[in-house]
Design an enzyme around this catalytic site. Structure first.
Site, PDB file in Angstrom:
ATOM      1  N   HIS A 264      -3.570  12.360 -15.034  1.00  0.00           N
ATOM      2  CA  HIS A 264      -4.749  12.763 -15.811  1.00  0.00           C
ATOM      3  C   HIS A 264      -4.670  12.282 -17.262  1.00  0.00           C
ATOM      4  O   HIS A 264      -5.683  12.263 -17.954  1.00  0.00           O
ATOM      5  CB  HIS A 264      -4.972  14.271 -15.726  1.00  0.00           C
ATOM      6  CG  HIS A 264      -4.057  15.112 -16.555  1.00  0.00           C
ATOM      7  ND1 HIS A 264      -2.967  15.761 -16.040  1.00  0.00           N
ATOM      8  CD2 HIS A 264      -4.075  15.425 -17.869  1.00  0.00           C
ATOM      9  CE1 HIS A 264      -2.362  16.449 -16.990  1.00  0.00           C
ATOM     10  NE2 HIS A 264      -3.018  16.260 -18.120  1.00  0.00           N
TER      11      HIS A 264
ATOM     12  N   ASP B 133      -0.367  14.214  -9.391  1.00  0.00           N
ATOM     13  CA  ASP B 133      -0.730  14.027 -10.798  1.00  0.00           C
ATOM     14  C   ASP B 133       0.335  13.262 -11.574  1.00  0.00           C
ATOM     15  O   ASP B 133       0.699  13.635 -12.687  1.00  0.00           O
ATOM     16  CB  ASP B 133      -1.005  15.372 -11.467  1.00  0.00           C
ATOM     17  CG  ASP B 133      -1.708  15.210 -12.818  1.00  0.00           C
ATOM     18  OD1 ASP B 133      -2.266  14.129 -13.066  1.00  0.00           O
ATOM     19  OD2 ASP B 133      -1.674  16.153 -13.623  1.00  0.00           O
TER      20      ASP B 133
ATOM     21  N   SER C 230       1.024  16.823 -22.035  1.00  0.00           N
ATOM     22  CA  SER C 230       0.984  16.352 -20.649  1.00  0.00           C
ATOM     23  C   SER C 230       1.730  15.031 -20.516  1.00  0.00           C
ATOM     24  O   SER C 230       1.501  14.096 -21.285  1.00  0.00           O
ATOM     25  CB  SER C 230      -0.463  16.170 -20.194  1.00  0.00           C
ATOM     26  OG  SER C 230      -1.124  17.393 -20.100  1.00  0.00           O
TER      27      SER C 230
END
Length: 458
Positions: free
Chosen positions: A109, A139, A213
């Site tokens: 992402h 992911d 992230s």
């Protein structure tokens, strides 16, 4: 005389005991200093492998048709956005895992639907990143930089050895303000989140925020044990102290496959099952109070090839106990095409082991490479990776062509197999990406359509 002797003895005893006490305190003090220095050293070494990632995204009208296809595209990147006219920028973190080849691990992402990926190293140097491949289900993504010097790669640890209460460290680039290190403990293991049914997350109380992230979760030895991926916020956007990381052991096999063919081909055993619990245990022919009870096996399921039937209970994979359906989905996700597993089956109170070679029929799941503009709206996957499909061909299978894509107007069709471009052999999705990175102005495609070879320009 005895009185003076006792007083002298007590004085000597007090003198030496106080010295011993001081020495012990000194030893403890210097030991704490040493441990602190060791921690600083490994944090500095590990953080030198951290990179900042800036993804330039492109939003165009003809991508609107993807808005309801979230199974193929992860839209979580919209949480890390800054608008600049018609462009959208996503900021995140990444970790160098191979200093010789320039491979960087991050979240899928973070990359989003990138048009351009800029990687900034710890020393401030910037590089253009090329997409190697990604896996939406877990992911994760791999990007690569070229023409680099003196990279540092992180040491990989073992996330299975983590226990609740272990000290951990998180490093990343929150809010694009620079490298940040936070610490905490492992506050939970095997946590399920709605963002992925395939992952049992590591829960920590180390503070991470937007931009973290793709950053590293380190154990007390400075080894990579997880990828920081998610955090829970309240309605005001405040961090609730619940952070989640993907265990490194979950993605080790996936990384290897992405690096080798440019994508991850997950195995779906195509059956229906329910968790065995104490309620089911009361029924006749249920001889166990844990595992996955198989209720239905679909016609094209791999299980049928290995004489596994409805009513069987899956209790282990490679000697790892499977307590419930979540355990099964999560553990199976760490295996990919070409792996072999030992599936423990309980059938009428008899324990059986089935050795299963993992593969699927051609999946109805394709990669959409927004990074390469000419392939917007085209679903692709590696064909015949294990030589199990007909004709023993290898190439890139076109599984979807949007009517709004460039390939549609050049007569590319669903079912075409790309064999080579300009004489360059295309065996898998990674080969295709490597060719597209050369930015050829004219491309002559050699395609297999049905039983005949055709050529097409783009």
């Amino acid at each position: 005389m005895k009185k003076y002797f006792c007083l002298f003895f007590l004085f000597i005893l007090f003198f030496f005991s106080s010295n011993v006490y001081c020495n012990l305190n000194s030893l403890r003090y210097f030991k704490s200093l040493l441990n602190n220095k060791i921690e600083k050293n490994f944090i500095q070494k590990a953080s030198s492998s951290l990179v900042s990632i800036k993804s330039k995204l492109i939003i165009e009208n003809y991508l609107d048709f993807f808005s309801n296809k979230k199974k193929n595209i992860n839209f979580n990147f919209l949480l890390d956005k800054n608008f600049n006219k018609y462009n959208l920028y996503s900021y995140g973190s990444g970790i160098i895992i191979d200093k010789k080849k320039g491979y960087i691990l991050t979240n899928s992402h973070v990359i989003g639907i990138s048009k351009e990926i800029i990687v900034k190293l710890d020393n401030g140097k910037k590089y253009l990143g090329n997409l190697i491949g990604r896996d939406i289900n877990t992911d994760i993504a791999i990007i690569k930089i070229n023409n680099f010097e003196n990279l540092n790669s992180i040491k990989i640890g073992n996330s299975d050895k983590l226990e609740v209460g272990d000290v951990i460290f998180s490093i990343g680039y929150p809010f694009n303000i620079g490298k940040t290190v936070t610490s905490g403990i492992v506050s939970g293991l095997n946590k399920k989140l709605s963002i992925s049914k395939y992952i049992n997350f590591i829960q920590t109380d180390s503070i991470i925020n937007k931009g973290n992230s793709g950053g590293a979760l380190l154990n007390s030895k400075g080894e990579l044990v997880g990828i920081n991926t998610a955090v829970l916020y309240n309605k005001n956007g405040c961090n609730l102290g619940l952070s989640f990381a993907i265990p490194i052991n979950t993605i080790n096999n996936i990384l290897k496959q992405i690096i080798s063919i440019g994508e991850c081909k997950h195995v779906f055993l195509n059956f229906f099952g329910i968790t065995v619990n104490d309620d089911l245990y009361k029924f006749k022919n249920i001889y166990n109070n844990f595992g996955v009870f198989i209720t239905k096996i679909n016609k094209n399921s791999l299980l049928r090839n290995y004489n596994i039937y409805e009513g069987d209970i899956i209790v282990s994979i490679n000697k790892k106990i499977i307590l419930n359906k979540n355990d099964f989905d999560s553990f199976l996700s760490s295996f990919v095409f070409g792996d072999t597993i030992n599936l423990g089956i309980l059938r009428k109170n008899i324990f059986l082991i089935k050795k299963i070679f993992l593969y699927n029929n051609l999946e109805d799941f394709y990669n959409f490479d927004f990074f390469y503009k000419k392939f917007y709206g085209v679903g692709l996957t590696t064909y015949n990776y294990l030589n199990i499909y007909k004709n023993n061909l290898s190439g890139v299978y076109i599984g979807y062509v949007s009517p709004k894509s460039i390939l549609y107007y050049h007569d590319f069709k669903k079912g075409d197999i790309i064999l080579d471009i300009n004489g360059f052999r295309i065996k898998n999705l990674l080969d295709l990406r490597n060719f597209l990175n050369k930015k050829n102005k004219v491309m002559l495609f050699k395609l297999l359509r049905g039983n005949r070879l055709i050529y097409n320009f783009l």
